[in-house]
Design a protein around this motif. Structure first.
Motif, PDB file in Angstrom:
ATOM      1  N   PHE A 256       0.911  -1.138  -0.053  1.00  0.00           N
ATOM      2  CA  PHE A 256      -0.091  -0.013   0.113  1.00  0.00           C
ATOM      3  C   PHE A 256       0.867   1.285   0.022  1.00  0.00           C
ATOM      4  CE2 PHE A 256      -2.905  -3.377   0.768  1.00  0.00           C
ATOM      5  CZ  PHE A 256      -3.804  -3.105  -0.152  1.00  0.00           C
ATOM      6  N   ALA A 257       2.154   1.156  -0.307  1.00  0.00           N
ATOM      7  CA  ALA A 257       2.994   2.348  -0.534  1.00  0.00           C
ATOM      8  C   ALA A 257       2.821   2.525  -2.116  1.00  0.00           C
ATOM      9  CB  ALA A 257       4.498   2.124  -0.376  1.00  0.00           C
ATOM     10  N   PHE A 258       2.276   1.778  -2.962  1.00  0.00           N
ATOM     11  CA  PHE A 258       1.818   2.092  -4.088  1.00  0.00           C
ATOM     12  C   PHE A 258       3.053   2.663  -5.111  1.00  0.00           C
ATOM     13  CE2 PHE A 258      -2.122   2.150  -2.235  1.00  0.00           C
ATOM     14  CZ  PHE A 258      -3.193   1.137  -3.107  1.00  0.00           C
ATOM     15  N   SER A 259       4.391   2.111  -4.790  1.00  0.00           N
ATOM     16  CA  SER A 259       5.277   2.579  -5.369  1.00  0.00           C
ATOM     17  C   SER A 259       5.422   1.779  -6.694  1.00  0.00           C
ATOM     18  CB  SER A 259       6.718   2.057  -4.801  1.00  0.00           C
ATOM     19  OG  SER A 259       7.022   0.900  -4.986  1.00  0.00           O
ATOM     20  N   ASP A 260       6.266   2.171  -7.664  1.00  0.00           N
ATOM     21  CA  ASP A 260       6.358   1.682  -8.991  1.00  0.00           C
ATOM     22  C   ASP A 260       7.244   0.330  -9.219  1.00  0.00           C
ATOM     23  OD1 ASP A 260       4.766   3.605 -10.172  1.00  0.00           O
ATOM     24  OD2 ASP A 260       6.207   4.736 -11.267  1.00  0.00           O
ATOM     25  N   ASP A 261       8.054   0.232  -8.195  1.00  0.00           N
ATOM     26  CA  ASP A 261       8.949  -0.869  -8.292  1.00  0.00           C
ATOM     27  C   ASP A 261       8.729  -2.030  -7.255  1.00  0.00           C
ATOM     28  OD1 ASP A 261      10.715   0.389 -10.326  1.00  0.00           O
ATOM     29  OD2 ASP A 261      11.311   1.923  -8.717  1.00  0.00           O
ATOM     30  N   TYR A 262       8.991  -3.245  -7.939  1.00  0.00           N
ATOM     31  CA  TYR A 262       8.783  -4.510  -7.040  1.00  0.00           C
ATOM     32  C   TYR A 262       9.723  -4.639  -6.106  1.00  0.00           C
ATOM     33  CZ  TYR A 262       7.512  -9.122  -5.514  1.00  0.00           C
ATOM     34  OH  TYR A 262       7.400 -10.081  -4.818  1.00  0.00           O
ATOM     35  N   ALA A 263       9.368  -4.956  -4.810  1.00  0.00           N
ATOM     36  CA  ALA A 263      10.388  -5.309  -3.763  1.00  0.00           C
ATOM     37  C   ALA A 263       9.554  -6.223  -2.958  1.00  0.00           C
ATOM     38  CB  ALA A 263      10.795  -4.000  -2.895  1.00  0.00           C
ATOM     39  N   GLY A 264      10.190  -7.382  -2.978  1.00  0.00           N
ATOM     40  CA  GLY A 264       9.261  -8.575  -2.546  1.00  0.00           C
ATOM     41  C   GLY A 264       9.412  -8.813  -0.940  1.00  0.00           C
ATOM     42  N   ALA A 265       8.288  -9.144  -0.260  1.00  0.00           N
ATOM     43  CA  ALA A 265       8.197  -9.220   1.040  1.00  0.00           C
ATOM     44  C   ALA A 265       9.378 -10.038   1.762  1.00  0.00           C
ATOM     45  CB  ALA A 265       6.822  -9.643   1.693  1.00  0.00           C
TER      46      ALA A 265
END
Lengths: 407, 407
Positions: A256-265
């Motif tokens: 829910f930060a809605f950033s453009d870049d994927y960063a896995g949990a």
């Protein structure tokens, strides 16, 4: 002593007998297909009604926080974990078995650069083999099949992953998880176990055998309902480096930060992809809670007793069927399968009598013994029905020889 | 004339006003978040109870045939098709939006060998951008982002796929589907439209614009319930050659032949992967049936009227908020979004008053106008609440400034 008499004695002594009342089973049905679709727990409709009417209807979007929908996938996974010898943070309930296979096959290939082969056995459950095909077409994998007695020999330096189903869907034959896991690791490969026909009926100890990955089905012994969400296991030591290709927003470290870049949990949550199926997870949780309450060890003991007694009952009726399951209970899952050229029609004739088993192409009659809700009386009655169907030849009727869409 | 008086007149003349009674909406709530999770149709609990108790509980495994579970994914897809200008055989309901994006991005890359770029815009819905990441890590794709006014110029010979969301999740701004589809095709690229914020509220005509692929969400305007199955569209002319990597057994030409080798089904069924989620599809079907009954053109007309009237009502209260949605109704989806440095706290203060909108990081208050169940009176009341929250400064209370897990 007749099978019916013995069944009454067994049922009277069965410590799990009272759990049958916790399931809704239709009158006049002996259900030997709980390994395809588990029976409905009586608690499920009420739970679903609450989730739908109160959480969705009244809570609306607020229920992601207020009803903890956000944590459901991890919570249900953590409840499945002790059933398969995993830690709570090693299992998550999400997507389908097929989709989870894809994630983990691809993850294994990424962890073993230079190796492309995914080793399995011919006749493994179709979707397990099919899920290699997409990666093969993308040039990322090579399927390699070897009969089970030649698997160890096929583990050479090209094999990134050994992928097997613990209890075979058609025959129930069990693999030696500990030995095969060790052999794969000795060859530098990773291991993925499909527990679809084990979870909730047989003890499995993923951490003890050192398994890397596993998947399993929510709608068989876990009684999660038709098309229930599946689950996936990733051993804790692999979670930090795990790269799975279905990089959706629910697997993001901060969706829910809605950033453009994927960063896995950081943990097992990385295995999630899209928005979790709340209704499906709610139904699955009821089934998992009930199976966990009964306990896998007790379920396994009863499963073995049921199938042994079923074989005795067939013998008492002088039924000689070609058993394709391992004859020793310790070598098979919670099922018995018989080969017969007219297996389809026999299966249909039994269904007409209320004995619901499964046909598996081309010639197998498969009978599953879900120990949570079956009785020894069911075994005796089913054996009698089989004897009568075979003796009468009623399976030859035309109506029993017309194939339906899903068999 | 006050907003309340005008609202009464509008509601009295609203041809869709009576459909509000077909939804369960909690007392005292004005629900402006139907674009995140649609409201509960009153018919859904009864349908789910029937599917669970009768089809699963009593029918058990037989319901795959007897209750047509086997055809549900294609049947629900065919019902969605007319809402998006597609033929019935071009749409299927399955998996999540994210998983369907993966299938179709990968399929497009396979159809354009030698091209790796997937073109989208920064700020597209996160999961759309994230689903490129997995394919990028596998070396199969390259993400390329260009602001919307530079998209046409970014369409060079490396672009395999242009992937955009028709109605922007945050602002509601619409893309010109026809023009961008044409531009992509002129550049030799394929097009994938994400219709998550369009389907069920705005008319879309996929076949008329010549779209190749589309995906969309089942839990927003389609009212399918939390985490409902999503849908996927493949234009008929691409179906025969379509290679998607999630090659599961339900996408097989003959799933119950149990062969070892994958062979994709001939039509849209090839997009299926695992066993379909029957409970989720059953709930989704109720929502789709209801939206189809109301009709997209009428929904769209009312959607525009609602948002215009809402803006008028804000003006009548002298509320000056920074509108980030396009000012012309024809240029936006069924929502209005406003930028405010304290958007989070304002959103929480409104929720405390029963006006449920959405916060979208970092500073957007997003109000969705689901035309199937909202009234003009809701608009007037919501505008008054916003005016009061801003005038009173009640959003400054500490309780409204503590972030929840899912915002």
């Amino acid at each position: 002593m007749t099978p019916d008499t013995r069944a009454r004695e067994f049922d009277a002594a069965d410590p799990l007998g009272h759990f049958r009342a916790r399931f809704r089973l239709p009158e006049g049905v002996i259900y030997l297909d709980g390994n395809s679709l588990g029976a409905l727990p009586k608690a499920t409709p009420g739970t679903l009604a609450r989730v739908v009417e109160s959480e969705w209807g009244d809570g609306l979007i607020r229920s992601w926080n207020d009803a903890n929908w956000f944590d459901m996938a991890a919570r249900v996974g953590a409840k499945i974990a002790p059933l398969i010898g995993a830690r709570p943070n090693e299992v998550i309930a999400c997507d389908s078995t097929s989709v989870n296979l894809f994630k983990l096959i691809a993850a294994a290939l990424a962890m073993r650069p230079g190796r492309k082969a995914v080793l399995s056995e011919p006749g493994n459950f179709p979707t397990d083999l099919y899920m290699i095909a997409g990666l093969e077409a993308q040039g990322l994998a090579q399927r390699r099949l070897a009969p089970r007695e030649q698997l160890a020999a096929a583990l050479d330096g090209d094999v990134a992953l050994l992928m097997l189903t613990h209890a075979h869907y058609k025959t129930g034959a069990l693999h030696d998880m500990a030995a095969l896991t060790r052999a794969a690791h000795d060859a530098g490969a990773l291991v993925l176990w499909d527990l679809s026909h084990s979870t909730g009926a047989l003890p499995v100890d993923l951490d003890a055998v050192g398994a890397d990955f596993a998947v399993g089905c929510g709608y068989k012994y876990l009684c999660g309902g038709p098309g229930a969400p599946a689950f996936a296991f990733v051993a804790e030591q692999h979670q930090a480096e795990l790269q799975q290709p279905l990089t959706g927003w629910f697997g993001h470290a901060a969706p829910f930060a809605f950033s453009d870049d994927y960063a896995g949990a950081a943990g097992i949550e990385r295995l999630q992809c899209g928005t979790p199926p709340v209704l499906g997870l709610a139904a699955l949780e009821v089934g998992v809670d009930l199976i966990a309450e009964i306990g896998v060890d007790r379920l396994y003991a009863k499963s073995q007793a049921l199938s042994e007694f079923f074989l005795e009952s067939l013998m008492a009726h002088d039924v000689a069927l070609d058993l394709v399951s391992p004859p020793r209970a310790a070598d098979r899952g919670s099922q018995l399968s018989f080969r017969h050229p007219q297996a389809y029609a026999i299966c249909q004739a039994l269904i007409a009598r209320g004995v619901i088993g499964d046909f598996r192409a081309p010639d197998v009659l498969r009978l599953g013994f879900a120990p949570a809700y079956l009785s020894f009386a069911d075994m005796a009655a089913a054996a009698r029905h089989i004897a009568e169907v075979l003796a009468s030849g009623e399976w030859q009727r035309e109506e029993f020889n017309q194939r339906a869409a899903v068999t």
